[in-house]
Write an enzyme that holds these catalytic residues in place. Structure first.
Site, PDB file in Angstrom:
ATOM      1  CD  GLU A 258      -2.427  -1.293   2.832  1.00  0.00           C
ATOM      2  OE1 GLU A 258      -3.676  -2.107   2.737  1.00  0.00           O
ATOM      3  OE2 GLU A 258      -1.975  -1.203   3.662  1.00  0.00           O
ATOM      4  CD  GLU A 451      -7.314  -5.123  -1.554  1.00  0.00           C
ATOM      5  OE1 GLU A 451      -6.697  -5.534  -0.409  1.00  0.00           O
ATOM      6  OE2 GLU A 451      -7.045  -5.333  -2.917  1.00  0.00           O
ATOM      7  CG  LEU A 454     -10.426  -7.435   8.467  1.00  0.00           C
ATOM      8  CD1 LEU A 454     -11.177  -7.214   9.999  1.00  0.00           C
ATOM      9  CD2 LEU A 454      -9.167  -7.721   8.904  1.00  0.00           C
TER      10      LEU A 454
END
Length: 581
Positions: A258, A451, A454
């Site tokens: 990221e 997305e 978790l």
């Protein structure tokens, strides 16, 4: 506030509208802006026009303009414009540390199950620490080539991540894949190549952006390491690129892939919802900050020493609790800290664009969904990660504006989360955060993808994702007002493939596809064109104009493509007891 002299960023956002992309309503205002160049003003004569959305002009006023030269859309084509493709993340260790494809027969069976469920493709990390482990420029792509050919055989598409980070130390990391040993060896003599917190603790999961342009690796800079790796991938996978197996190349830009600082590392003791720590105390970033402060007329300014430790709350620190972040010095620091991150991403994306120029794919970056403390005035956890986002300052739209020149896709996490699921003490706002980011990205007219953060297999999470990928629902007359271009789903494994979970998942896939049949041709729902060269450099001050906080587009409370609720769960309870279902 004194101006910050930072390296110039690269390109003006494209005015070219992509397929299924919204055109803003006439109530928007058009501003003619004179571009400025090196420093902040020596590139005269280059102007552009940008559409700036007024706070009052919301998504209800967004209209869709079909290409003028296109024939009228059929009913099927109109519905296909609502189609959101889904890519399922492969296991982190699908390629072992010894560079071997793990359990090929078992994986093939799983891929066939995904393909049978209508899944469009899969995503995998391409680990730097595996491919270039033997030494500088000694690349071994053999295991990945075998994997990609298997995916192609199973008639799936691929997203791949150029993973320049370590696997291990972050949420969800179940294996350990370090960055190449020969890179770690440089850190033995120069530990400042790694991100460092105020206490001097090093983080070896990703090289500090302070060495992006330092020739410390046998004469190469960090940027050159990443560039050479991507060029080697392009050369080795040329046949698969030509076959259009890859739809996206996501460029790893930091920890967990990221674009952020490693502000909340679990392996250093961070626990949710700690605010994290600033990670700019290596000698290279220290020197850069001192130079910037001196150039701004404040040589006496130093990096913060009162911002607390990983698991503090905002009010336990002077920097946040006593509003040091709102002082002239605090604003200067936060602007410098966040600008360095944007420049880092821009430089590497420019190299990625060169490496994959002409390939029919999109470049992508991932931005972390740091939702804790979002509803606190300080936004402390976002600030330590490098996202200078406040109630009156948008910290994400400047990133999107930078990305726009590379024809990139903005991939955002935490789509599955609801505010009501979070601990109230953490002042989390995942729903509002997604809404803000989605709105900002769309205003910069680039691809939006997402997305889940978790692993979730329940209807509540699926329905929340469906709201976020199509915030105003499906349109029967063509492209919806707002839509994400893709969803990457976390993750393939035994849990997903359990009978009960997989039954719900298949319904989820159908709803992402807007109840349309699966298509293996992305051209039916998006543009597929050769990657063009990145556009000209954007000065940092032009990017910072995107910090204006505008009212987000409205999101529906519920999805019109629900996978069901409590009644369906009740019915599933009976179905799960029937062995042959």
């Amino acid at each position: 506030m004194a101006s910050i002299v930072c390296q110039k960023l690269v390109g003006f956002p494209s005015r070219r509208r992509l397929c299924c992309q919204p055109e803003f309503h006439p109530r928007t205002t058009q501003k003619s802006v004179q571009a400025v160049g090196h420093g902040f003003g020596d590139n005269p004569g280059f102007s552009f026009r940008r559409i700036v959305k007024k706070p009052s002009a919301l998504a209800a006023e967004v209209s869709i303009k079909e290409p003028e030269t296109s024939a009228p859309l059929s009913e099927e084509d109109k519905m296909m414009a609502n189609y959101v493709p889904i890519y399922v993340m492969l296991q982190l260790d699908i390629i072992t540390n010894d560079n071997v494809l793990k359990d090929k027969a078992g994986l093939k069976k799983q891929l066939k199950q995904l393909q049978g469920a209508g899944v469009d493709g899969v995503m995998c990390d391409v680990w730097w620490g595996i491919v270039e482990s033997k030494g500088p420029k000694e690349y071994d792509w053999s295991a990945y080539k075998e994997l990609f050919q298997l995916v192609q055989e199973c008639k799936l598409k691929m997203q791949v991540v150029m993973s320049f980070h370590q696997c291990g130390g972050n949420v969800g990391d179940v294996v350990n894949i370090p960055i190449p040993q020969w890179v770690l060896d440089v850190g033995e003599t120069d530990p400042d190549i790694f991100y460092t917190n105020r206490a001097g603790t090093r983080n070896i999961e990703y090289l500090t952006i302070g060495v992006d342009n330092q020739p410390l690796f046998s004469g190469r800079t960090a940027i050159e390491l990443y560039s050479d790796y991507m060029k080697s991938f392009r050369e080795t996978m040329s046949d698969l690129l030509e076959a259009e197996l890859f739809t996206d190349i996501e460029v790893g830009l930091g920890p967990a892939g990221e674009l952020r600082y490693p502000s909340y590392p679990q392996d250093q003791g961070w626990a949710f919802p700690g605010i994290g720590e600033f990670q700019c105390y290596d000698k290279y970033l220290r020197a850069n900050f001192k130079e910037a402060a001196t150039n701004a007329g404040h040589p006496e300014w130093e990096l913060p020493d009162d911002a607390g430790v990983y698991n503090d709350t905002p009010d336990a620190t002077a920097f946040f609790g006593s509003k040091g972040y709102l002082s002239e010095k605090g604003k200067f620091f936060l602007t410098w800290y966040s600008n360095k991150l944007i420049i880092h991403g821009d430089q590497i994306l420019d190299e990625a664009n060169k490496a994959f120029l002409g390939c029919k794919l999109k470049l992508a970056i991932k931005i972390s969904g740091i939702h804790w403390w979002y509803k606190d005035a300080t936004h402390a956890a976002e600030l330590t990660a490098g996202y200078y986002n406040l109630n009156d300052r948008d910290g994400y739209r400047p990133i999107a504006r930078m990305l726009s020149r590379h024809y990139g896709a903005f991939n955002f996490t935490c789509l599955e989360m609801k505010d009501s699921e979070q601990d109230a003490a953490a002042k989390s706002g995942p729903q509002e955060l997604v809404q803000q980011v989605f709105s900002g990205v769309k205003r910069e007219e680039i691809y939006m993808a997402g997305e889940n953060a978790l692993e979730r297999y329940d209807r509540v999470a699926y329905n929340q994702i469906l709201i976020n990928v199509r915030p105003n629902g499906v349109s029967k007359n063509g492209p919806p007002k707002l839509k994400m271009e893709a969803l990457t789903y976390l993750r393939l494994g035994d849990e997903l493939l359990k009978k009960a979970n997989f039954r719900i998942f298949k319904v989820f896939v159908e709803k992402l596809h807007a109840d349309q049949p699966h298509t293996s041709d992305p051209r039916k729902y998006t543009t597929v064109v050769p990657l063009e060269r990145s556009k000209p450099e954007i000065p940092i001050e032009e990017l910072l104009k995107a910090t204006e906080m505008l009212e987000p587009f409205p999101f529906d409370d519920q999805t019109d493509m629900s996978v069901g609720g409590a009644l369906n769960d009740f019915i599933d309870g009976f179905l799960n007891m029937i062995p042959f279902l």
